[in-house]
Design an enzyme around this catalytic site. Structure first.
Site, PDB file in Angstrom:
ATOM      1  N   TRP A 180     -85.895  26.491  -2.565  1.00 36.70           N
ATOM      2  CA  TRP A 180     -85.789  25.997  -3.932  1.00 36.70           C
ATOM      3  C   TRP A 180     -85.397  24.510  -3.913  1.00 36.70           C
ATOM      4  CZ3 TRP A 180     -81.340  24.156  -6.477  1.00 36.70           C
ATOM      5  CH2 TRP A 180     -81.545  23.834  -7.834  1.00 36.70           C
ATOM      6  N   ASP A 345     -87.526  23.527 -23.538  1.00 35.82           N
ATOM      7  CA  ASP A 345     -87.308  24.391 -22.373  1.00 35.82           C
ATOM      8  C   ASP A 345     -86.345  25.520 -22.741  1.00 35.82           C
ATOM      9  OD1 ASP A 345     -86.502  25.045 -19.385  1.00 35.82           O
ATOM     10  OD2 ASP A 345     -88.181  23.651 -19.246  1.00 35.82           O
ATOM     11  N   ASP A 346     -85.722  26.091 -21.751  1.00 36.66           N
ATOM     12  CA  ASP A 346     -84.833  27.252 -21.863  1.00 36.66           C
ATOM     13  C   ASP A 346     -83.766  27.037 -22.942  1.00 36.66           C
ATOM     14  OD1 ASP A 346     -83.529  29.566 -21.277  1.00 36.66           O
ATOM     15  OD2 ASP A 346     -83.235  29.118 -19.153  1.00 36.66           O
ATOM     16  N   ARG A 422     -79.279  34.823 -10.414  1.00 36.53           N
ATOM     17  CA  ARG A 422     -79.163  34.040 -11.652  1.00 36.53           C
ATOM     18  C   ARG A 422     -78.874  34.970 -12.841  1.00 36.53           C
ATOM     19  NH1 ARG A 422     -82.937  30.082 -15.264  1.00 36.53           N
ATOM     20  NH2 ARG A 422     -81.616  28.264 -15.170  1.00 36.53           N
ATOM     21  N   LYS A 455     -94.712  26.856 -21.029  1.00 32.29           N
ATOM     22  CA  LYS A 455     -94.254  26.711 -19.648  1.00 32.29           C
ATOM     23  C   LYS A 455     -93.795  28.102 -19.227  1.00 32.29           C
ATOM     24  CE  LYS A 455     -90.629  24.595 -16.843  1.00 32.29           C
ATOM     25  NZ  LYS A 455     -89.523  23.645 -16.846  1.00 32.29           N
ATOM     26  N   ASP A 457     -92.203  30.487 -16.790  1.00 32.98           N
ATOM     27  CA  ASP A 457     -91.262  30.379 -15.678  1.00 32.98           C
ATOM     28  C   ASP A 457     -90.999  31.758 -15.070  1.00 32.98           C
ATOM     29  OD1 ASP A 457     -89.424  29.220 -13.971  1.00 32.98           O
ATOM     30  OD2 ASP A 457     -88.114  28.438 -15.542  1.00 32.98           O
ATOM     31  N   MET A 458     -90.436  31.795 -13.883  1.00 32.46           N
ATOM     32  CA  MET A 458     -90.121  33.058 -13.187  1.00 32.46           C
ATOM     33  C   MET A 458     -89.044  32.708 -12.178  1.00 32.46           C
ATOM     34  SD  MET A 458     -90.371  35.335 -10.656  1.00 32.46           S
ATOM     35  CE  MET A 458     -90.878  36.972 -10.286  1.00 32.46           C
ATOM     36  N   ASN A 459     -87.803  33.129 -12.451  1.00 37.14           N
ATOM     37  CA  ASN A 459     -86.680  32.506 -11.752  1.00 37.14           C
ATOM     38  C   ASN A 459     -85.954  33.324 -10.708  1.00 37.14           C
ATOM     39  OD1 ASN A 459     -86.203  29.704 -12.434  1.00 37.14           O
ATOM     40  ND2 ASN A 459     -86.279  30.452 -14.530  1.00 37.14           N
ATOM     41  N   CYS A 504     -94.705  27.872 -13.435  1.00 39.41           N
ATOM     42  CA  CYS A 504     -93.428  27.424 -12.887  1.00 39.41           C
ATOM     43  C   CYS A 504     -92.718  28.653 -12.354  1.00 39.41           C
ATOM     44  CB  CYS A 504     -92.604  26.777 -14.005  1.00 39.41           C
ATOM     45  SG  CYS A 504     -90.893  26.430 -13.576  1.00 39.41           S
ATOM     46  N   ASP A 526     -88.002  21.859  -8.918  1.00 43.14           N
ATOM     47  CA  ASP A 526     -86.898  21.486  -9.812  1.00 43.14           C
ATOM     48  C   ASP A 526     -86.212  20.221  -9.326  1.00 43.14           C
ATOM     49  OD1 ASP A 526     -87.216  23.419 -11.659  1.00 43.14           O
ATOM     50  OD2 ASP A 526     -85.611  24.727 -10.947  1.00 43.14           O
TER      51      ASP A 526
HETATM   52  C1  DGJ Z   1     -86.352  26.722 -13.771  1.00 42.02           C
HETATM   53  C2  DGJ Z   1     -87.360  25.668 -14.058  1.00 42.02           C
HETATM   54  O1  DGJ Z   1     -87.991  25.237 -12.894  1.00 42.02           O
HETATM   55  C3  DGJ Z   1     -86.682  24.529 -14.796  1.00 42.02           C
HETATM   56  O2  DGJ Z   1     -87.558  23.480 -14.996  1.00 42.02           O
HETATM   57  C4  DGJ Z   1     -86.150  25.060 -16.090  1.00 42.02           C
HETATM   58  O3  DGJ Z   1     -87.217  25.491 -16.892  1.00 42.02           O
HETATM   59  C5  DGJ Z   1     -85.188  26.209 -15.836  1.00 42.02           C
HETATM   60  N1  DGJ Z   1     -85.790  27.217 -15.003  1.00 42.02           N
HETATM   61  C6  DGJ Z   1     -84.747  26.834 -17.128  1.00 42.02           C
HETATM   62  O4  DGJ Z   1     -83.980  27.935 -16.945  1.00 42.02           O
END
Ligand code: DGJ
Length: 708
Positions: A180, A345-346, A422, A455, A457-459, A504, A526
């Site tokens: 990451w 964003d978030d 997270r 956007k 995302d998948m975190n 993302c 990021d």
């Molecule tokens: C991870 C993304 O890569 C960031 O740019 C941002 O959108 C955060 N998540 C938000 O939680």
């Protein structure tokens, strides 16, 4: 021109791309065998490569581990198999029996070959597919398995394709690793004897490796030499096994999934592997990258002809502290800079005030957006910008209404922890009800609010990847998850033609040819520190084009590294892709805003060159001195060069940059100084970049051909 031809006398198939050839045949045992992949051959010449079957060398050798189109687990094969199946009675070995072939032109400029086989005894059909294009040296391959019996069978490994390199004295492997915020670190290392496995077991493409390889004979450079490369179009777990055999050959096999999973194939069911695309060039790593970029623009990205807008993203500016008034103020400042797409964003939904709660509850936060999103979106549109929104549809916080209602919707095993990363768990997108739920709220969200851009995302990576409600759930979910994810995105795109999507996954965790065929750009990392970014972008550029690479200019000290880099340098680095701004504009000084607006305007003048042009990495980040990248339009009328120098060494002269890809007989005007240069001087003798003195020096150069 591409073509597929056949020599019935020798049983040789020849696939021709504009500059390369690929040849194969079905051997006397019925197995599809490789003959050639490299420089152009005629059909007659390819026939010369057919060698008589080798007599038995010793009772320990078996079939050579490299040299088959899809080595199976069966017979005297001891290398890494591309195909392993287990039939209902427990038998594992597969025996090839040719059934037939078909060729066709699925679309103008595209030719396809399908070779059909079955097992000699068991009811399994295996079809090897090949596709070539008139305008690309990429050869696409995939495999289809069909269970033609009344009994289930188990697929233990089904790769898209195996690729064999011609004999060379040595072999070297190029690939990227990372983590990451440190994605895309390029490695170039000798291929060790034995097997080298590149893989993701995380359920996503991953930050840690990316599903492409480049191989060369150890002698290729950026500008010269033979390079064989391949990339997998898949966004879940994957593997590529590179083999260097004791007899000195090299081959690799790759596909979806990871070791230890099995895929049940019920009676009458079919499994189609993802595509694996590959290409050969004799023009070095730079030519390989340019060929991948051109192919991605021509055959992968959904709207390649578009110029991606300059976007603003709120994440680094406001974090989770998102409100209608705050975002309206930022939007006004972004519009003044020349931003064309404003992305929230978030933090805009549910109880999301930090990362501990709210994921899964996709309604605007009552506190921040008491009247919903409409007032903000109207304001953004009034300012002349498009509106984008962050979503993370595959995730849930346990502290959410969604999880309280559907605790069974997440990946989990009974009697096992549900490990949070997270503070979130992975929704089981392999479940049709979960995918349907996600599609439902997403399509309503886009339609009700006139959203132009998501956007996505998948975190976090998968863990405890179980699906207890379904027999064999833990085996089927890895592929079904990705197929359902793709289907949701495809349905959204079909519903909303104007919708554009950014892929993302906590930065670059999901960048591959599979997701890029249904999204418009990717967030590569990021890490927005301009110095680190030069290397990350260098890794990204090995296969993926600048047109697909979002790059933000953010504030200093950088949130991640604490490093302070001048604004101009940050802009110049971000101008190497799809320029975006991610700083807290409320804190930019008047001078910074003026400089930012000037650089955004400058980018708009040249972005057609960056986003649609061919890219030459003139000097890489590993080279001593400055790093430089050149972009040139297809008609060679314009070129744009970016140069970054972090810390010059006193007494070391600046290297000249020898430009590339210009019209050799033409002259070019530097639009900054008005100076006219001969292309022959720019390419043959080079130009010294006009870099200011001191650390963090950067510059750009825009050249336009002088029409005599
Ligand atoms: C991870 C993304 O890569 C960031 O740019 C941002 O959108 C955060 N998540 C938000 O939680």
């Amino acid at each position: 021109m591409s073509a597929i031809s056949f020599d019935p006398a020798r049983g040789v198939w020849l696939l021709s791309t504009p500059r390369t050839s690929y040849a194969l045949r079905v051997d006397d045992t019925g197995a599809p065998c490789h003959l050639a992949w490299g420089p152009r051959l005629t059909l007659a010449a390819a026939g010369e490569l057919v060698s008589p079957p080798a007599g038995e060398i010793s009772s320990f050798e078996g079939r050579p581990p490299a040299g088959e189109e899809l080595p199976v687990d069966g017979g005297t094969r001891y290398g890494a198999p591309s195909l392993r199946v287990q039939f209902a009675d427990g038998t594992r070995a597969f025996e090839w029996q040719p059934v037939g072939h078909s060729t066709g032109e699925p679309s103008p400029g595209t030719a396809e070959l399908a070779l059909e086989f079955c097992d000699r005894h068991y009811p399994l059909t295996v079809v090897l597919h090949y596709r070539v294009h008139d305008d690309s040296d990429v050869i696409e391959r995939w495999t289809v398995l069909r269970n033609t019996s009344r009994e289930p069978l188990t697929v233990l490994r089904a790769d898209s394709a195996a690729w064999t390199l011609p004999p060379r004295d040595d072999y070297r492997l190029s690939h990227v690793t990372g983590r990451w915020s440190a994605e895309g670190l390029l490695h170039r290392e000798p291929v060790p004897h034995g097997e080298t496995v590149l893989t993701s077991r995380r359920g996503i493409t991953s930050h840690h490796a990316n599903p492409w390889v480049m191989l060369d004979a150890g002698d290729a450079t950026e500008d010269r030499g033979e390079v064989w490369s391949a990339a997998l179009a898949w966004s879940g777990s994957w593997h590529v096994t590179v083999q260097r055999t004791p007899d000195g050959r090299t081959a690799f096999t790759g596909g979806a999934g990871q070791d230890g999973t099995a895929l049940p194939l019920g009676p009458g069911e079919e499994y189609t592997t993802p595509r694996c695309a590959a290409l050969y060039t004799d023009g070095g790593f730079g030519a390989a990258s340019r060929a991948w970029h051109a192919h991605t623009l021509a055959h992968v990205l959904p709207h390649p002809e578009e110029l991606r807008p300059v976007l603003f993203n709120s994440w680094e500016a406001t974090g989770f502290d998102v409100s209608e008034s705050g975002q309206k103020a930022l939007a006004g400042q972004a519009a003044e800079l020349g931003v064309e797409l404003y992305v929230v964003d978030d933090g805009w939904f549910g109880a999301r005030r930090d990362d501990t709660a709210g994921l899964g509850d996709w309604t605007p936060a009552a506190k921040g957006f008491p009247d919903g999103l409409t007032p903000l979106i109207e304001e953004v549109h009034r300012l002349g910008m498009r509106f984008g929104l962050w979503v993370e549809p595959e995730m849930v916080n346990p502290d959410s209404d969604l999880y309280r209602a559907h605790p069974d919707w997440v990946l989990h095993f009974p009697h096992r922890a549900r490990t949070e990363l997270r503070n979130q768990l992975v929704l089981n997108f392999a479940r049709d009800d979960v995918a349907e739920w996600a599609y439902g709220w997403l399509t309503r969200l886009v339609a009700d609010n006139g959203i132009d851009f998501l956007k996505w995302d998948m975190n976090r990576a998968f863990s405890e990847a179980g699906w207890p409600d379904r027999a064999e759930g833990q085996d089927v979910l890895w592929t079904r998850y990705v197929h359902n994810l793709y289907a949701v995105i495809d349905r959204l795109r079909a519903d909303h033609h104007g919708l554009r999507i950014e892929t993302c996954s906590g930065g670059g965790g999901r960048v591959d040819l599979g997701i890029l065929s249904r999204t418009d750009q990717a967030w590569p990392s990021d890490n927005t520190d301009a110095a680190d970014r030069v290397s990350i972008q260098h890794g990204f550029s090995q296969v993926y084009p600048a047109r697909a690479m979002t790059a933000w200019v953010t504030d200093v000290p950088n949130q991640l590294t604490g490093r302070c880099v001048p604004l101009r340098y940050r802009f110049h680095v971000a101008m190497a892709g799809v320029l975006a701004i991610g700083g807290d504009l409320a804190h930019w000084t008047a001078e910074e805003r003026a400089e930012g607006a000037e650089l955004v305007a400058r980018y708009k003048e040249v972005r057609h060159i960056v986003q649609h042009g061919t890219q030459h990495r003139l000097r890489g980040p590993g080279d001593d001195g400055p790093t430089a990248v050149q972009y040139t339009t297809g008609d060679r009328r314009e070129a744009f060069v970016l140069v970054w120098q972090r810390a010059p060494r006193h007494g070391t002269p600046l290297p000249v940059l020898r430009l590339a890809g210009l019209d050799p007989a033409a002259r070019y005007r530097d639009t900054g100084t008005g100076t006219v240069h001969h292309a022959s001087v720019l390419t043959g003798y080079g130009i010294t970049p006009d870099l200011p003195r001191g650390d963090w020096a950067s510059t750009s150069l825009h050249l336009v051909r002088v029409d005599e």
